[in-house]
Design an enzyme around this catalytic site. Structure first.
Site, short mmCIF file in Angstrom:
data_model
loop_
_atom_site.label_atom_id
_atom_site.label_comp_id
_atom_site.label_asym_id
_atom_site.label_seq_id
_atom_site.Cartn_x
_atom_site.Cartn_y
_atom_site.Cartn_z
CE LYS A 133 -4.46 -1.71 1.09
NZ LYS A 133 -5.52 -1.95 2.03
NE ARG A 142 -8.05 -7.95 -0.48
CZ ARG A 142 -7.52 -7.20 -1.43
NH1 ARG A 142 -6.50 -6.41 -1.18
NH2 ARG A 142 -8.01 -7.23 -2.65
C1 9MG Z 1 -10.27 -5.04 -1.66
N1 9MG Z 1 -9.32 -4.56 -0.68
C2 9MG Z 1 -8.24 -3.74 -0.92
N2 9MG Z 1 -7.60 -3.50 0.24
C3 9MG Z 1 -8.27 -4.17 1.21
C4 9MG Z 1 -8.11 -4.30 2.60
O1 9MG Z 1 -7.14 -3.66 3.25
N3 9MG Z 1 -8.97 -5.06 3.28
C5 9MG Z 1 -9.99 -5.70 2.64
N4 9MG Z 1 -10.83 -6.45 3.37
N5 9MG Z 1 -10.19 -5.62 1.31
C6 9MG Z 1 -9.35 -4.84 0.63
#
Ligand code: 9MG
Length: 276
Positions: free
Chosen positions: A221, A256
């Site tokens: 990110k 994730r």
């Molecule tokens: C789709 N998406 C992109 N970033 C995310 C995050 O941090 N958490 C979740 N649940 N979905 C995400």
């Protein structure tokens, strides 16, 4: 700790890794081409080989600045991949969507978990999710992807996110989605600046107290670019691994990520040294 997702139960006795599978034009061409479906399925299966417990399939970008796509196009992107993948893996299949129609169709095609970055706030989303029997990830986001990073604002980001998630959990339970089907997620980078993201990471234990398992998505990110200089997303692996490991030591049960094999190693080590 367990997560019920229709007829599958995800054992969270160790942290689960959710692998990201974007079926958007920046990853594949647009519109269900056979080669693309095949490549997406192969990518999903290789993430499972590398240690992913969940594959999160998304047909609409949620990146800062992203424009929404219409439902028909989103379905055209995700459904063929879910249908082709379902018979080939026992991993949990997650659908990353905010649209009730996509939730229903994806679950009918074989998805087990709904990952909703709006926390089931679209009209009809609560009822759709309840009907499917799927697990649900309730994420916090301030604003909408197109504008969410323009001026995020909180009195105390951790308390504000905690209050939001508390309200969404109670709303889900009242709508017929029991706690055993819920995951909560503070939504790193979704209407948050660097200070907000760091406060959330530092104070994750305050969100663990909510009860449902906590998911953290920090992989690649832009918060890392703000901290480390403008490094491209694909070069943010070391930072992503460090943050995933920190999240696990502070109570996250799911992460994730784009880089499954490396993250599997990092979180397995972090898990062994967490406080009991
Ligand atoms: C789709 N998406 C992109 N970033 C995310 C995050 O941090 N958490 C979740 N649940 N979905 C995400």
């Amino acid at each position: 700790m367990k997560l019920i997702c229709r007829d599958r139960t995800l054992d969270l006795g160790r942290p689960a890794v959710m692998g990201v599978l974007n079926v958007t034009p920046d990853s594949f061409s647009d519109g269900g081409e056979h080669d693309d479906i095949d490549r997406a399925v192969r990518r999903a299966l290789s993430m499972v080989e590398e240690g992913a417990d969940i594959v999160d399939i998304g047909g609409e970008s949620t990146r800062p600045g992203a424009e929404p796509v219409d439902e028909a196009l989103e379905l055209e992107r995700v459904l063929p991949v879910i249908e082709a993948l379902r018979p080939r893996t026992g991993a949990v299949i997650s659908i990353d969507t905010v649209k009730p129609g996509v939730m229903r169709a994806a679950c009918a095609a074989g998805a087990d978990l709904i990952n909703d970055v709006r926390g089931l706030r679209e009209p009809g989303a609560l009822a759709a999710a309840a009907e499917t029997g799927a697990g649900v990830c309730l994420m916090h986001m301030q604003g909408r992807p197109r504008t969410m990073q323009s001026s995020p604002n909180y009195s105390d980001v951790v308390l504000d996110v905690r209050d939001f998630l508390t309200e969404r959990i109670e709303t889900c339970v009242r709508a017929g989605i029991p706690r055993e089907r819920l995951v909560v997620d503070p939504g790193f980078g979704f209407g948050k600046n660097l200070a907000h993201n760091l406060a959330l990471l530092r104070r994750l234990p305050e969100l663990v107290e909510l009860g449902p398992p906590l998911l953290v998505g920090v992989s690649r990110k832009s918060m890392f670019a703000h901290l480390l200089g403008d490094i491209p997303a694909k070069e943010r692996l070391p930072a992503s691994l460090a943050a995933a490991a920190i999240a696990v030591t502070r109570g996250a049960r799911l992460v994730r990520v784009h880089d499954v094999a490396a993250t599997r190693q990092a979180v397995d080590i972090a898990w062994e040294v967490r406080d009991p």
